[in-house]
Design a protein around this motif. Structure first.
Motif, PDB file in Angstrom:
ATOM      1  N   GLY A  23       0.807  -1.170   0.088  1.00 27.83           N
ATOM      2  CA  GLY A  23      -0.056  -0.112  -0.003  1.00 27.83           C
ATOM      3  C   GLY A  23       0.882   1.147  -0.038  1.00 27.83           C
ATOM      4  N   THR A  24       1.968   1.345   0.744  1.00 26.52           N
ATOM      5  CA  THR A  24       2.775   2.325   1.116  1.00 26.52           C
ATOM      6  C   THR A  24       3.464   2.721  -0.313  1.00 26.52           C
ATOM      7  N   GLN A  25       3.941   1.802  -1.162  1.00 24.67           N
ATOM      8  CA  GLN A  25       4.746   1.875  -2.424  1.00 24.67           C
ATOM      9  C   GLN A  25       3.797   2.021  -3.657  1.00 24.67           C
ATOM     10  N   GLY A  65      -9.191 -13.447   8.688  1.00 26.97           N
ATOM     11  CA  GLY A  65      -7.571 -13.303   7.988  1.00 26.97           C
ATOM     12  C   GLY A  65      -7.495 -14.398   6.730  1.00 26.97           C
ATOM     13  N   GLU A  66      -8.625 -14.739   5.976  1.00 22.32           N
ATOM     14  CA  GLU A  66      -8.795 -15.575   4.909  1.00 22.32           C
ATOM     15  C   GLU A  66      -9.072 -14.736   3.667  1.00 22.32           C
ATOM     16  N   LEU A  67      -8.829 -15.326   2.598  1.00 24.81           N
ATOM     17  CA  LEU A  67      -9.126 -14.730   1.214  1.00 24.81           C
ATOM     18  C   LEU A  67     -10.601 -14.592   0.997  1.00 24.81           C
ATOM     19  N   PRO A  96      -3.279  -9.807  -8.304  1.00 23.81           N
ATOM     20  CA  PRO A  96      -3.882 -10.939  -7.801  1.00 23.81           C
ATOM     21  C   PRO A  96      -3.324 -11.738  -6.831  1.00 23.81           C
ATOM     22  N   ARG A  97      -3.982 -12.484  -5.902  1.00 23.07           N
ATOM     23  CA  ARG A  97      -3.446 -13.135  -4.682  1.00 23.07           C
ATOM     24  C   ARG A  97      -3.879 -14.568  -4.864  1.00 23.07           C
ATOM     25  N   THR A  98      -4.124 -15.169  -5.989  1.00 21.28           N
ATOM     26  CA  THR A  98      -4.270 -16.773  -6.014  1.00 21.28           C
ATOM     27  C   THR A  98      -3.922 -16.739  -7.513  1.00 21.28           C
ATOM     28  N   GLY A 140       2.069  -2.122  14.273  1.00 20.62           N
ATOM     29  CA  GLY A 140       2.622  -0.905  14.617  1.00 20.62           C
ATOM     30  C   GLY A 140       1.978  -0.081  13.401  1.00 20.62           C
ATOM     31  N   ARG A 141       0.919  -0.690  12.544  1.00 24.13           N
ATOM     32  CA  ARG A 141       0.472   0.059  11.646  1.00 24.13           C
ATOM     33  C   ARG A 141      -0.767   1.095  11.946  1.00 24.13           C
ATOM     34  N   ARG A 142      -0.832   2.190  11.803  1.00 23.14           N
ATOM     35  CA  ARG A 142      -2.047   3.280  11.950  1.00 23.14           C
ATOM     36  C   ARG A 142      -2.255   3.730  10.574  1.00 23.14           C
ATOM     37  N   PHE A 155       8.135   2.915  12.917  1.00 22.57           N
ATOM     38  CA  PHE A 155       8.978   3.389  11.626  1.00 22.57           C
ATOM     39  C   PHE A 155       8.525   4.615  11.007  1.00 22.57           C
ATOM     40  N   GLN A 156       7.164   5.014  11.213  1.00 25.93           N
ATOM     41  CA  GLN A 156       6.903   6.170  10.342  1.00 25.93           C
ATOM     42  C   GLN A 156       5.664   6.931  11.357  1.00 25.93           C
ATOM     43  N   PRO A 157       6.099   7.070  12.587  1.00 24.17           N
ATOM     44  CA  PRO A 157       5.223   7.764  13.414  1.00 24.17           C
ATOM     45  C   PRO A 157       4.541   9.311  13.018  1.00 24.17           C
ATOM     46  N   PRO A 184      -3.003 -16.148  10.762  1.00 26.90           N
ATOM     47  CA  PRO A 184      -3.973 -16.563   9.339  1.00 26.90           C
ATOM     48  C   PRO A 184      -3.710 -16.072   8.137  1.00 26.90           C
ATOM     49  N   ARG A 185      -3.537 -14.595   8.177  1.00 24.25           N
ATOM     50  CA  ARG A 185      -3.070 -13.814   6.825  1.00 24.25           C
ATOM     51  C   ARG A 185      -1.912 -14.327   6.476  1.00 24.25           C
ATOM     52  N   LEU A 186      -0.893 -14.348   7.134  1.00 21.19           N
ATOM     53  CA  LEU A 186       0.532 -14.804   6.683  1.00 21.19           C
ATOM     54  C   LEU A 186       0.497 -16.255   6.333  1.00 21.19           C
TER      55      LEU A 186
HETATM   56  P1  AP5 Z   1      -4.993  -6.080   1.997  1.00 20.57           P
HETATM   57  O1  AP5 Z   1      -5.866  -4.750   2.495  1.00 20.57           O
HETATM   58  O2  AP5 Z   1      -4.762  -6.208   0.658  1.00 20.57           O
HETATM   59  O3  AP5 Z   1      -4.051  -6.409   3.203  1.00 20.57           O
HETATM   60  P2  AP5 Z   1      -2.562  -7.336   3.075  1.00 20.57           P
HETATM   61  O4  AP5 Z   1      -2.185  -7.427   1.793  1.00 20.57           O
HETATM   62  O5  AP5 Z   1      -2.673  -8.187   4.072  1.00 20.57           O
HETATM   63  O6  AP5 Z   1      -1.579  -6.162   3.094  1.00 20.57           O
HETATM   64  P3  AP5 Z   1      -1.557  -5.115   4.309  1.00 20.57           P
HETATM   65  O7  AP5 Z   1      -2.357  -3.829   3.752  1.00 20.57           O
HETATM   66  O8  AP5 Z   1      -1.523  -5.516   5.401  1.00 20.57           O
HETATM   67  O9  AP5 Z   1       0.068  -4.685   3.894  1.00 20.57           O
HETATM   68  P4  AP5 Z   1       0.940  -3.749   2.804  1.00 20.57           P
HETATM   69  O10 AP5 Z   1       1.769  -4.844   2.043  1.00 20.57           O
HETATM   70  O11 AP5 Z   1      -0.240  -3.059   2.004  1.00 20.57           O
HETATM   71  O12 AP5 Z   1       1.588  -2.893   3.780  1.00 20.57           O
HETATM   72  P5  AP5 Z   1       1.499  -1.469   4.106  1.00 20.57           P
HETATM   73  O13 AP5 Z   1       2.039  -0.393   3.123  1.00 20.57           O
HETATM   74  O14 AP5 Z   1       0.166  -1.038   4.700  1.00 20.57           O
HETATM   75  O15 AP5 Z   1      -6.198  -7.201   2.173  1.00 20.57           O
HETATM   76  C1  AP5 Z   1      -6.926  -7.269   3.416  1.00 20.57           C
HETATM   77  C2  AP5 Z   1      -7.861  -8.417   3.226  1.00 20.57           C
HETATM   78  O16 AP5 Z   1      -8.824  -8.154   2.123  1.00 20.57           O
HETATM   79  C3  AP5 Z   1      -7.077  -9.904   3.107  1.00 20.57           C
HETATM   80  O17 AP5 Z   1      -6.526 -10.536   4.287  1.00 20.57           O
HETATM   81  C4  AP5 Z   1      -8.569 -10.597   2.324  1.00 20.57           C
HETATM   82  O18 AP5 Z   1      -9.126 -11.184   3.284  1.00 20.57           O
HETATM   83  C5  AP5 Z   1      -9.020  -9.680   1.298  1.00 20.57           C
HETATM   84  N1  AP5 Z   1      -8.438  -9.474   0.052  1.00 20.57           N
HETATM   85  C6  AP5 Z   1      -7.862  -8.333  -0.350  1.00 20.57           C
HETATM   86  N2  AP5 Z   1      -7.545  -8.537  -1.748  1.00 20.57           N
HETATM   87  C7  AP5 Z   1      -7.988  -9.758  -1.837  1.00 20.57           C
HETATM   88  C8  AP5 Z   1      -7.904 -10.528  -3.227  1.00 20.57           C
HETATM   89  N3  AP5 Z   1      -7.311 -10.217  -4.557  1.00 20.57           N
HETATM   90  N4  AP5 Z   1      -8.643 -11.763  -3.077  1.00 20.57           N
HETATM   91  C9  AP5 Z   1      -9.060 -12.224  -1.828  1.00 20.57           C
HETATM   92  N5  AP5 Z   1      -9.089 -11.660  -0.786  1.00 20.57           N
HETATM   93  C10 AP5 Z   1      -8.666 -10.344  -0.886  1.00 20.57           C
HETATM   94  O19 AP5 Z   1       2.523  -1.133   5.270  1.00 20.57           O
HETATM   95  C11 AP5 Z   1       2.266  -1.885   6.439  1.00 20.57           C
HETATM   96  C12 AP5 Z   1       3.142  -1.120   7.652  1.00 20.57           C
HETATM   97  O20 AP5 Z   1       4.310  -0.919   7.622  1.00 20.57           O
HETATM   98  C13 AP5 Z   1       2.627   0.281   7.784  1.00 20.57           C
HETATM   99  O21 AP5 Z   1       2.560   0.754   9.190  1.00 20.57           O
HETATM  100  C14 AP5 Z   1       3.814   1.155   6.763  1.00 20.57           C
HETATM  101  O22 AP5 Z   1       3.744   2.413   7.604  1.00 20.57           O
HETATM  102  C15 AP5 Z   1       4.930   0.312   7.260  1.00 20.57           C
HETATM  103  N6  AP5 Z   1       6.015   0.259   6.267  1.00 20.57           N
HETATM  104  C16 AP5 Z   1       5.852   0.267   4.834  1.00 20.57           C
HETATM  105  N7  AP5 Z   1       6.996   0.224   4.178  1.00 20.57           N
HETATM  106  C17 AP5 Z   1       7.933   0.278   5.127  1.00 20.57           C
HETATM  107  C18 AP5 Z   1       9.168   0.429   5.069  1.00 20.57           C
HETATM  108  N8  AP5 Z   1      10.028   0.326   3.890  1.00 20.57           N
HETATM  109  N9  AP5 Z   1      10.132   0.374   6.138  1.00 20.57           N
HETATM  110  C19 AP5 Z   1       9.297   0.410   7.587  1.00 20.57           C
HETATM  111  N10 AP5 Z   1       8.120   0.550   7.447  1.00 20.57           N
HETATM  112  C20 AP5 Z   1       7.219   0.462   6.309  1.00 20.57           C
END
Ligand code: AP5
Length: 241
Positions: A23-25, A65-67, A96-98, A140-142, A155-157, A184-186
């Motif tokens: 999401g960040t990138q 935490g499932e898809l 895509p996620r699968t 730590g994410r908000r 990391f980014q307060p 379960p998400r991991l």
């Molecule tokens: P989704 O919202 O996509 O969550 P995710 O893949 O679990 O990914 P995240 O949003 O948790 O993390 P991210 O990689 O985007 O990291 P972020 O940039 O936020 O999906 C949620 C749910 O929806 C799924 O579990 C599923 O149920 C469903 N879903 C979604 N898409 C689906 C699909 N295609 N099919 C089926 N189900 C689906 O960063 C995380 C943290 O790290 C932040 O606090 C950020 O500030 C920090 N951070 C980022 N980069 C850095 C860095 N370089 N150094 C230090 N800290 C950093």
């Protein structure tokens, strides 16, 4: 880094485990190239907050935490990809996620090819981060409920504790960032999403990057990968004509 005026970028796909920084990138890429970000997680959360039928179905699945089942995802993604403002490209974060979704997307792009003058091969970038770092990032994410900006208490307060730097909204923690849902998400990533990287690797499209580096440095590396991909595609087009 200067933002660029619109040029054809095509689809950019970000793969990586929960918390790897997709999401960040994706936000950086969208701003840098002036293309829209499509986050399927955000789209689903929007449906949940609006209480739509899809949202009601997805809510329980996400809380575990499932898809969400593939068939539910195709409709919302197809709707987005058909929008006119996607003419120069887009960045997909969370889709895509699968392996099924990857095949569906290829077929979708192939169909679009017949309606456009050029074929869009996606650039697929996988963000690699180790497990301990992922846990810190997720717990730590908000995020800001108003503008969507993502923070991290480690990391980014924000400048002022718990408040968004941009609009002073009170920051929130995502429901699925609770420790019992993170596991379960991991697991879902290991079992269902890792094969997506193999799908693209087998087609010579996967670029893996070490995402355990500062946000700006990583963004610069990703822009370099996208620029090379776009230049290569333009080169292929010139050879053909
Ligand atoms: P989704 O919202 O996509 O969550 P995710 O893949 O679990 O990914 P995240 O949003 O948790 O993390 P991210 O990689 O985007 O990291 P972020 O940039 O936020 O999906 C949620 C749910 O929806 C799924 O579990 C599923 O149920 C469903 N879903 C979604 N898409 C689906 C699909 N295609 N099919 C089926 N189900 C689906 O960063 C995380 C943290 O790290 C932040 O606090 C950020 O500030 C920090 N951070 C980022 N980069 C850095 C860095 N370089 N150094 C230090 N800290 C950093």
């Amino acid at each position: 880094m200067a933002e660029q005026t619109a040029r054809t970028i095509g689809p950019v796909i970000l793969l990586g485990p929960p918390g790897s920084g997709k999401g960040t990138q994706a936000k950086r890429i969208a701003a840098h190239y002036s293309i829209p970000q499509i986050s399927t997680g955000d789209l689903l959360r929007e449906h949940v907050s609006r209480g739509t039928a899809l949202g009601r179905e997805a809510q329980a699945v996400m809380a575990r935490g499932e898809l969400v089942p593939d068939e539910l995802m195709y409709g919302i993604v197809a709707d987005r990809l058909d929008q006119p403002d996607y003419a120069c490209g887009y960045v997909l974060d969370g889709f895509p996620r699968t392996a099924g979704q990857a095949g569906w997307l290829d077929a979708f792009l192939e169909r679009q090819f017949f309606e456009k003058s050029e074929k869009w091969t996606p650039v697929v970038i996988r963000l690699d981060v180790d497990y301990t770092q992922l846990l810190l990032r997720l717990t730590g994410r908000r995020s800001c409920p108003t503008c969507g900006r993502i923070y991290n208490v480690h990391f980014q307060p924000p400048r002022v504790n718990e408040l968004c730097d941009l609009d002073d909204s009170k920051l929130i923690q995502r429901e699925d960032d609770r420790e019992e849902v993170i596991r379960p998400r991991l697991d879902a990533y290991e079992v269902q999403t890792k094969p997506v990287a193999e799908y693209y690797r087998a087609r010579g499209r996967l670029v893996a990057v070490n995402a355990d580096q500062a946000v700006d440095e990583l963004a610069a590396q990703i822009f370099g990968i996208i620029d090379s991909h776009v230049a290569e595609r333009a080169g292929r087009g010139m050879t053909k004509s």
